[in-house]
Scaffold this active site. Structure first.
Site, PDB file in Angstrom:
ATOM      1  N   GLU A  49       0.871  -1.178   0.000  1.00  0.00           N
ATOM      2  CA  GLU A  49       0.000   0.000   0.000  1.00  0.00           C
ATOM      3  C   GLU A  49       0.901   1.218   0.000  1.00  0.00           C
ATOM      4  O   GLU A  49       1.992   1.192   0.591  1.00  0.00           O
ATOM      5  CB  GLU A  49      -0.880   0.002   1.254  1.00  0.00           C
ATOM      6  CG  GLU A  49      -1.732   1.264   1.365  1.00  0.00           C
ATOM      7  CD  GLU A  49      -2.760   1.235   2.485  1.00  0.00           C
ATOM      8  OE1 GLU A  49      -2.575   0.474   3.454  1.00  0.00           O
ATOM      9  OE2 GLU A  49      -3.742   1.993   2.382  1.00  0.00           O
ATOM     10  N   CYS A 244      -6.415   0.947   2.873  1.00  0.00           N
ATOM     11  CA  CYS A 244      -7.377   2.052   2.858  1.00  0.00           C
ATOM     12  C   CYS A 244      -7.222   2.943   1.629  1.00  0.00           C
ATOM     13  O   CYS A 244      -8.172   3.660   1.277  1.00  0.00           O
ATOM     14  CB  CYS A 244      -7.228   2.884   4.123  1.00  0.00           C
ATOM     15  SG  CYS A 244      -7.757   2.028   5.600  1.00  0.00           S
ATOM     16  N   ASN A 375     -11.957  -3.129   0.241  1.00  0.00           N
ATOM     17  CA  ASN A 375     -10.839  -3.391   1.153  1.00  0.00           C
ATOM     18  C   ASN A 375     -11.362  -3.873   2.505  1.00  0.00           C
ATOM     19  O   ASN A 375     -11.704  -5.025   2.670  1.00  0.00           O
ATOM     20  CB  ASN A 375      -9.949  -2.149   1.293  1.00  0.00           C
ATOM     21  CG  ASN A 375      -8.873  -2.346   2.343  1.00  0.00           C
ATOM     22  OD1 ASN A 375      -8.235  -3.395   2.357  1.00  0.00           O
ATOM     23  ND2 ASN A 375      -8.688  -1.397   3.232  1.00  0.00           N
ATOM     24  N   GLU A 376     -11.459  -2.964   3.435  1.00  0.00           N
ATOM     25  CA  GLU A 376     -11.806  -3.366   4.803  1.00  0.00           C
ATOM     26  C   GLU A 376     -13.242  -2.917   5.069  1.00  0.00           C
ATOM     27  O   GLU A 376     -13.494  -2.074   5.911  1.00  0.00           O
ATOM     28  CB  GLU A 376     -10.825  -2.676   5.757  1.00  0.00           C
ATOM     29  CG  GLU A 376     -10.664  -3.344   7.070  1.00  0.00           C
ATOM     30  CD  GLU A 376      -9.480  -2.742   7.838  1.00  0.00           C
ATOM     31  OE1 GLU A 376      -9.535  -1.535   8.161  1.00  0.00           O
ATOM     32  OE2 GLU A 376      -8.523  -3.473   8.102  1.00  0.00           O
TER      33      GLU A 376
HETATM   34  O1  AHR Z   1      -2.181  -1.584   6.922  1.00  0.00           O
HETATM   35  C1  AHR Z   1      -2.631  -0.334   7.311  1.00  0.00           C
HETATM   36  C2  AHR Z   1      -4.142  -0.215   7.227  1.00  0.00           C
HETATM   37  O2  AHR Z   1      -4.764  -1.081   8.128  1.00  0.00           O
HETATM   38  C3  AHR Z   1      -4.747  -0.591   5.918  1.00  0.00           C
HETATM   39  O3  AHR Z   1      -4.683   0.441   5.003  1.00  0.00           O
HETATM   40  C4  AHR Z   1      -6.167  -0.878   6.272  1.00  0.00           C
HETATM   41  O4  AHR Z   1      -6.763  -1.809   5.403  1.00  0.00           O
HETATM   42  C5  AHR Z   1      -6.089  -1.365   7.700  1.00  0.00           C
HETATM   43  O5  AHR Z   1      -6.977  -0.695   8.507  1.00  0.00           O
END
Ligand code: AHR
Length: 679
Positions: A49, A244, A375-376
């Site tokens: 990322e 994120c 993603n999350e």
């Molecule tokens: O790894 C850091 C962050 O942790 C990532 O961007 C996110 O997916 C998670 O909350």
């Protein structure tokens, strides 16, 4: 039963005990005659990322920061240079290079003296090596009625020139000019100076400097030393672009893959959502040039033998921040982006996006096997959107396996809902689980997949890391707890098909999130203890599991305080009661090609342990084996630029007596045994 107080303080205060002073005995019996399931060939990968300056200023080898003058502070990392000259440098937007790159710099020179222009200071300085070549490039045009030239000078921090080139023939039309500069000296805080040497007006944009020595000498390439760190881990996949960053703080800020391909001058700059995501760690001028975009990602995966695992935005922005949602009747372009991404990766060159891939120099497909939707994410809004993506993707690309978001944590209400949905109305191939928890959690969860129902989707441990202490540090303790957990991943790799630690990279002095696997600055790089654990598992992944029985005193730890487990507002589930833990965490398998049994043995406790390893069912063992050991004097130890290999694996030869190995497993250690063994 051993009662060990596994408190952080207790471990920190206990020093490493010499090998001879083992106080616990354990017997590990590997049954080579009864192989289990195939170990997932995708098991150990990396999560990339653009956080902590992982891309721009990091893996992406561009040395000029704010090369296109698109930052909010449009002259950030630039300064005016006047060598006995008179002039002005202003950021303009009329008649730009292209609509996606709307700003440029105008040099209006009244009296040229020995040159008027600007200097770029890179990402906290430009690091150059003596004798190495650098490729400078600039888009430029002039208002003069005759062709003009620019001097591009590389200077060290004192202003001493290290090398230069001249860009000749600048006309009234935006054109890209290039020149090579060989640096006569080394510097860590050099600057790139662009000088006009005659009166009049010159506009410049996309001012760039790359080392020639990028990874595989590619243009628009990656930092070779950082890619080497990745390649050394033998990652079987690479998740990209997050994280994120996929979601964006708000929807306009989301990662849009179509903006990350083609000529770099036509990739719009996006601000990085980590600019202001973490209080106390803000980075207001953190931007994404997307120079490391989707083509470069696919190519990098191919270079290092990793399967690409893209994650796409599903019509939702970050649910911690703006919580913006795309209305269902507006979702079609988002779904189309997902379909087109697969076409860009794998479509025939006769298709629109396959043709774009071919035009970038890769007519062959990249063989995309997995795609993550969101993603999350969590909650009903996600599953409604996921269902729409799933239907469209499976109709057009039935062979691409879909990864669905399991939420920000595990063992909470969001996670429970995700599994209910994915097992029923929202069919998915793989569920992405994330866990950032204290080291003890990883020990207690090494068996979490042992009894999980195999009839549903597979699992991707898509982001995980042991968070040790406050502020969180990369310690041996954290790494060893991850290794203990990973023995469970190997053992359950029929179910857990992929796993990746997160985040991957962090730049010293410019990070938002710790711990991370790899730390770097402009010239140096080192791996944390967790990096070495990932590499140990990645490099020693067996093909098939072998049963391993652990006999020894069980260990009881005091319960983790509930506050150590974040729930992100999810409905809590009743706390899981953790049972006694094994004296040693172990997993075993066979590496057919090497003709070896691989045994991972993890002793996370503050005392060494004497292990007898018995190998049953193998025709011929030994006569010697290798033990690759990761440990250090204290569980608190970590690595640094000053001591990059303080915690690093060391390899030894160990004797095999008949079918047994007797060996002390040091306190807080990971040992990988590679034992030659006939079938
Ligand atoms: O790894 C850091 C962050 O942790 C990532 O961007 C996110 O997916 C998670 O909350």
């Amino acid at each position: 039963m051993r009662n060990i107080r596994f408190s952080l303080l207790c471990l920190a205060s206990l020093a490493y005990t010499a090998a001879g002073a083992a106080t616990t005995s354990v017997r590990l019996t590997v049954d080579a005659a009864n192989p289990g399931h195939a170990v997932s060939p995708m098991l150990h990968g990396v999560f990339f990322e653009d956080i902590n300056y992982g891309a721009d200023g990091g893996l992406y080898a561009e040395l000029v920061q704010n090369r296109s003058f698109e930052h909010a502070e449009s002259l950030f990392s630039w300064g005016t240079v006047s060598r006995g000259a008179e002039g002005a440098a202003t950021v303009e937007s009329a008649d730009p290079l292209n609509a996606k790159n709307p700003h440029y710099l105008r040099l209006e020179v009244k009296a040229p003296g020995r040159g008027f222009g600007v200097a770029n200071y890179g990402f906290g300085g430009i690091a150059v090596k003596a004798g190495e070549s650098y490729l400078a490039s600039v888009f430029a045009r002039t208002a003069a009625d005759h062709p003009v030239a620019l001097r591009i000078v590389l200077e060290d921090e004192t202003g001493r020139p290290l090398g230069e080139c001249r860009l000749e023939g600048i006309s009234g039309k935006w054109t890209c000019f290039e020149g090579a500069i060989k640096s006569s000296g080394a510097a860590t805080a050099a600057r790139l100076v662009v000088l006009a040497t005659e009166a009049g007006r010159v506009d410049i944009d996309m001012v760039s400097l790359f080392p020639e020595n990028t990874w595989k000498h590619r243009r628009n390439g990656m930092r070779a030393d950082l890619v080497q760190m990745l390649a050394d881990m033998h990652p079987s996949f690479m998740r990209f672009p997050g994280g994120c960053v996929v979601e964006g703080k708000d929807l306009p800020n989301r990662y849009q893959w179509k903006d990350t391909i083609g000529d770099v001058s036509e990739r719009p700059e996006n601000w990085n959502r980590w600019q202001d995501a973490i209080r106390g760690q803000t980075a207001p001028q953190y931007y994404q040039t997307c120079g490391l975009g989707f083509f470069e990602f696919f190519q990098l995966c191919e270079d290092i033998g990793a399967e690409p695992v893209p994650i796409i935005n599903c019509g939702m922005a970050c649910q911690y921040q703006s919580k913006q949602l795309v209305a269902l009747d507006q979702l079609a372009p988002f779904v189309q982006d997902a379909l087109d991404l697969v076409e860009f990766a794998d479509g025939a060159v006769s298709t629109p996006w396959g043709a774009r891939r071919a035009a970038m120099g890769h007519p062959e497909p990249f063989h995309l096997k997995f795609l993550g939707v969101g993603n999350e994410q969590w909650g009903e809004d996600y599953f409604t959107r996921y269902g729409i993506f799933q239907a469209a993707l499976k109709a057009r690309w039935p062979d691409v396996k879909l990864i669905g978001a399991g939420g920000p944590g595990v063992d909470d209400g969001f996670w429970k809902l995700a599994w209910e949905k994915f097992r029923s109305e929202a069919p998915v191939d793989v569920v992405d689980e994330h866990y950032y928890r204290p080291p003890q959690w990883f020990l207690e969860n090494a068996t979490r997949y042992d009894a999980q129902d195999r009839s549903g989707p597979r699992v991707f441990a898509g982001e995980y890391a042991a968070h040790d202490g406050q502020p969180r540090r990369s310690t041996l303790r954290a790494a060893v707890s991850e290794a203990a957990f990973m023995t469970g991943l190997v053992r359950n790799s029929d179910l857990v098909v992929m796993a990746s630690y997160a985040p991957l990279f962090a730049k010293a002095g410019a990070f938002q999130w710790a711990p991370d696997l790899i730390w770097f600055d402009n010239t140096r790089v080192y791996g944390t203890p967790s990096y070495h654990v990932q590499a140990l598992f990645g490099r020693n992944r067996p093909d098939v599991t072998l049963p391993v029985a652990v006999e020894g005193p069980a260990v009881v730890l005091p319960p983790l305080p509930p506050a150590s487990v974040a729930t992100y507002g999810a409905p809590p589930l009743p706390p899981c009661k953790s049972g006694p833990l094994p004296a040693v965490f172990a997993a075993a398998g066979r590496d057919a090609r090497a003709g070896e049994i691989v045994l991972f043995a993890v002793n996370p406790y503050p005392e060494p342990c004497s292990a007898t390893i018995a190998l049953c069912g193998a025709a011929k063992i030994g006569p010697a084996a290798r033990a690759i050991v990761l440990t250090s004097a204290s569980p608190d130890d970590g690595n640094s630029f000053e001591e990059p290999a303080k915690v690093a694996p060391r390899e030894e030869t160990v004797a095999v007596n008949g079918k047994e190995i007797v060996r002390v497993l040091p306190a807080c250690s990971v040992t990988v045994f590679r034992i030659p063994a006939g079938e």
